[in-house]
Design a protein around this motif. Structure first.
Motif, PDB file in Angstrom:
ATOM      1  N   ASN A 175     -25.727 -11.525 -22.119  1.00 46.67           N
ATOM      2  CA  ASN A 175     -25.940 -10.083 -22.055  1.00 46.67           C
ATOM      3  C   ASN A 175     -25.215  -9.488 -20.846  1.00 46.67           C
ATOM      4  O   ASN A 175     -25.419  -9.916 -19.711  1.00 46.67           O
ATOM      5  CB  ASN A 175     -27.434  -9.776 -21.966  1.00 46.67           C
ATOM      6  CG  ASN A 175     -27.722  -8.319 -22.272  1.00 46.67           C
ATOM      7  OD1 ASN A 175     -26.937  -7.646 -22.948  1.00 46.67           O
ATOM      8  ND2 ASN A 175     -28.841  -7.814 -21.790  1.00 46.67           N
ATOM      9  N   ARG A 176     -24.359  -8.522 -21.103  1.00 46.47           N
ATOM     10  CA  ARG A 176     -23.585  -7.872 -20.037  1.00 46.47           C
ATOM     11  C   ARG A 176     -23.522  -6.373 -20.273  1.00 46.47           C
ATOM     12  O   ARG A 176     -23.739  -5.894 -21.388  1.00 46.47           O
ATOM     13  CB  ARG A 176     -22.141  -8.411 -20.004  1.00 46.47           C
ATOM     14  CG  ARG A 176     -22.030  -9.898 -19.726  1.00 46.47           C
ATOM     15  CD  ARG A 176     -20.581 -10.294 -19.565  1.00 46.47           C
ATOM     16  NE  ARG A 176     -20.431 -11.737 -19.389  1.00 46.47           N
ATOM     17  CZ  ARG A 176     -19.281 -12.331 -19.107  1.00 46.47           C
ATOM     18  NH1 ARG A 176     -18.169 -11.601 -18.977  1.00 46.47           N
ATOM     19  NH2 ARG A 176     -19.209 -13.647 -18.967  1.00 46.47           N
ATOM     20  N   LYS A 177     -23.191  -5.639 -19.220  1.00 47.37           N
ATOM     21  CA  LYS A 177     -22.959  -4.208 -19.364  1.00 47.37           C
ATOM     22  C   LYS A 177     -21.688  -4.002 -20.187  1.00 47.37           C
ATOM     23  O   LYS A 177     -20.731  -4.772 -20.070  1.00 47.37           O
ATOM     24  CB  LYS A 177     -22.777  -3.554 -18.000  1.00 47.37           C
ATOM     25  CG  LYS A 177     -24.019  -3.593 -17.108  1.00 47.37           C
ATOM     26  CD  LYS A 177     -23.693  -2.998 -15.745  1.00 47.37           C
ATOM     27  CE  LYS A 177     -24.869  -3.116 -14.795  1.00 47.37           C
ATOM     28  NZ  LYS A 177     -24.533  -2.630 -13.430  1.00 47.37           N
ATOM     29  N   THR A 195     -25.550  -2.188 -23.150  1.00 47.82           N
ATOM     30  CA  THR A 195     -25.428  -3.629 -22.903  1.00 47.82           C
ATOM     31  C   THR A 195     -25.089  -4.275 -24.236  1.00 47.82           C
ATOM     32  O   THR A 195     -25.307  -3.669 -25.303  1.00 47.82           O
ATOM     33  CB  THR A 195     -26.735  -4.236 -22.361  1.00 47.82           C
ATOM     34  OG1 THR A 195     -27.755  -4.118 -23.368  1.00 47.82           O
ATOM     35  CG2 THR A 195     -27.185  -3.549 -21.080  1.00 47.82           C
ATOM     36  N   GLU A 213     -18.328  -5.924 -18.823  1.00 52.48           N
ATOM     37  CA  GLU A 213     -18.482  -6.416 -17.451  1.00 52.48           C
ATOM     38  C   GLU A 213     -18.029  -7.870 -17.337  1.00 52.48           C
ATOM     39  O   GLU A 213     -18.260  -8.681 -18.236  1.00 52.48           O
ATOM     40  CB  GLU A 213     -19.958  -6.308 -17.074  1.00 52.48           C
ATOM     41  CG  GLU A 213     -20.326  -6.810 -15.706  1.00 52.48           C
ATOM     42  CD  GLU A 213     -21.818  -6.733 -15.456  1.00 52.48           C
ATOM     43  OE1 GLU A 213     -22.206  -6.494 -14.297  1.00 52.48           O
ATOM     44  OE2 GLU A 213     -22.604  -6.909 -16.421  1.00 52.48           O
ATOM     45  N   GLU A 215     -17.869 -11.775 -15.538  1.00 52.16           N
ATOM     46  CA  GLU A 215     -18.897 -12.772 -15.239  1.00 52.16           C
ATOM     47  C   GLU A 215     -19.477 -12.515 -13.849  1.00 52.16           C
ATOM     48  O   GLU A 215     -18.747 -12.274 -12.895  1.00 52.16           O
ATOM     49  CB  GLU A 215     -18.276 -14.175 -15.311  1.00 52.16           C
ATOM     50  CG  GLU A 215     -19.281 -15.297 -15.439  1.00 52.16           C
ATOM     51  CD  GLU A 215     -19.734 -15.802 -14.088  1.00 52.16           C
ATOM     52  OE1 GLU A 215     -20.873 -16.255 -13.980  1.00 52.16           O
ATOM     53  OE2 GLU A 215     -18.946 -15.740 -13.127  1.00 52.16           O
ATOM     54  N   THR A 216     -20.803 -12.537 -13.750  1.00 49.69           N
ATOM     55  CA  THR A 216     -21.467 -12.219 -12.475  1.00 49.69           C
ATOM     56  C   THR A 216     -22.281 -13.387 -11.928  1.00 49.69           C
ATOM     57  O   THR A 216     -23.178 -13.199 -11.106  1.00 49.69           O
ATOM     58  CB  THR A 216     -22.398 -11.010 -12.643  1.00 49.69           C
ATOM     59  OG1 THR A 216     -23.360 -11.310 -13.673  1.00 49.69           O
ATOM     60  CG2 THR A 216     -21.636  -9.758 -13.019  1.00 49.69           C
ATOM     61  N   ASN A 219     -25.509 -16.869 -15.337  1.00 47.91           N
ATOM     62  CA  ASN A 219     -25.414 -17.560 -16.615  1.00 47.91           C
ATOM     63  C   ASN A 219     -26.804 -17.991 -17.069  1.00 47.91           C
ATOM     64  O   ASN A 219     -27.376 -18.969 -16.571  1.00 47.91           O
ATOM     65  CB  ASN A 219     -24.493 -18.784 -16.474  1.00 47.91           C
ATOM     66  CG  ASN A 219     -24.173 -19.395 -17.831  1.00 47.91           C
ATOM     67  OD1 ASN A 219     -24.839 -19.112 -18.828  1.00 47.91           O
ATOM     68  ND2 ASN A 219     -23.161 -20.242 -17.865  1.00 47.91           N
TER      69      ASN A 219
END
Length: 267
Positions: A175-177, A195, A213, A215-216, A219
Motif C-alpha cells: 500500500n502506497r500513496k 492510496t 510513491e 519505496e519507504t 515493507n
C-alpha cells in the motif's frame, strides 16, 4: 532532417509557434492516426501530406523514411497526443537514424508524464514506467524489480484498467500513496490523491497517469513469516525459484536459507 514534435495532450493551444513553423517547412508528416492529426493541422492551417506511422507498421516504414532523409527531405514525426518515442512510436526510427548517422532533433512540447509528476507534488527523482505489460507474468517481474526503487513511479493507465491496475500495484508494491491524474490539460482535468488500497472512485473516462510513491522501507511483507512471504509471491503467479530469490533479497538472508523453508511447500 527528422523533427520529433510534441503535440497537444489536451488544449490545442499548447502547440507552439515554433512547432507550427517546423511542420510548415517539412515535406511530409508521420503520424499515428491521420484523422486525429488532421484536426491539429487544420486548426493551424498546415497543409502537408500525412503518412500513417504507428506501432504496427513502423518497422515496415523504416526503409522509405531513411531513404527520404538521405535524399535531404525534411520530415516531422508526431503522435496523437504528447511526445513521440515516450510511449508512442518513434524510438525504433531514432535508433535507425543513429546507425545511419542522420540528423534529427526534438521540438519541445507537452508530455503527460511531466505534467502528472508536477501535479503530484512528489519530489525528484522519478522513474517512468509507462504502460504495464499485458501478460501477468511480465507484470509481476517488472513490478518486483521496481519494488525497491526509492523514486516515484509513473505509469500510463487505460481508463478500462484503473482499479485493476491499483490492485496489481498493491499486490506487489504494497500500500502506497498514489496521485491519479485524469484528462491532463483538458476541460475535465482531475487530480485525485489516494492510496493503492483505496483505489479510484471517480469517472473512468479519458487518459490516466498514476504517480506512485517510492519505496519507504515500510515493507509490510517483512511482518510475515518467511513461509507466508513465499506464499505471497507464489500467489501472484511467480515461480518458486524467482519467489525464493525475491524473498531472500527482501529479508536480506541467504537464498539457501529460504530454500530450506520452501521445501515445506513440497511436503
Amino acid at each position: 532532417m527528422l523533427y520529433i514534435v510534441g503535440t497537444p495532450i489536451g488544449n490545442l493551444k499548447e502547440f507552439s509557434g515554433y512547432a507550427v513553423e517546423i511542420l510548415n517547412s517539412c515535406d511530409y508528416v508521420l503520424c499515428e492516426d491521420t484523422r486525429t492529426s488532421l484536426v491539429l493541422l487544420n486548426h493551424y492551417k498546415i497543409n502537408k501530406p500525412l503518412k500513417s506511422y504507428h506501432k504496427f507498421n513502423e518497422t515496415k516504414m523504416l526503409e522509405g523514411v531513411i531513404s527520404d532523409l538521405k535524399a535531404d527531405k525534411n520530415i516531422a514525426l508526431i503522435s496523437d497526443a504528447g511526445m513521440p518515442c515516450v510511449s508512442d512510436p518513434g524510438n525504433i526510427l531514432v535508433n535507425e537514424l543513429i546507425k545511419n548517422n542522420l540528423k534529427y532533433t526534438v521540438i519541445s512540447g507537452p508530455c503527460a508524464l511531466i505534467n502528472a509528476f508536477i501535479l503530484s507534488g512528489f519530489s525528484a527523482p522519478f522513474t517512468f514506467v509507462g504502460f504495464l505489460p499485458e501478460k501477468q507474468k511480465e507484470q509481476i517481474e517488472l513490478l518486483t524489480e521496481l519494488k525497491g526503487y526509492k523514486s516515484a513511479l509513473i505509469f500510463y493507465v487505460s481508463c478500462h484498467d484503473v482499479n485493476k491496475t491499483c490492485g496489481y500495484l498493491l499486490n506487489v508494491l504494497g500500500n502506497r500513496k498514489v496521485c491519479i491524474v485524469r484528462e491532463i490539460s483538458k476541460m475535465f482535468e482531475e487530480v485525485n490523491f489516494s492510496t493503492l488500497e483505496k483505489g479510484y472512485n471517480g469517472v473512468n473516462k479519458g487518459e490516466f497517469v498514476f504517480v506512485v510513491e517510492g519505496e519507504t522501507n515500510n515493507n509490510e511483507l517483512l511482518n510475515l513469516t518467511t513461509l507466508e512471504h513465499l506464499k505471497h509471491y507464489l500467489g501472484l503467479g511467480m515461480n518458486l525459484t524467482d519467489a525464493i530469490k525475491q524473498v531472500a533479497k527482501e529479508r536480506k538472508v541467504p537464498k539457501n536459507e529460504v530454500y530450506k523453508i520452501a521445501l515445506e511447500l513440497k511436503k
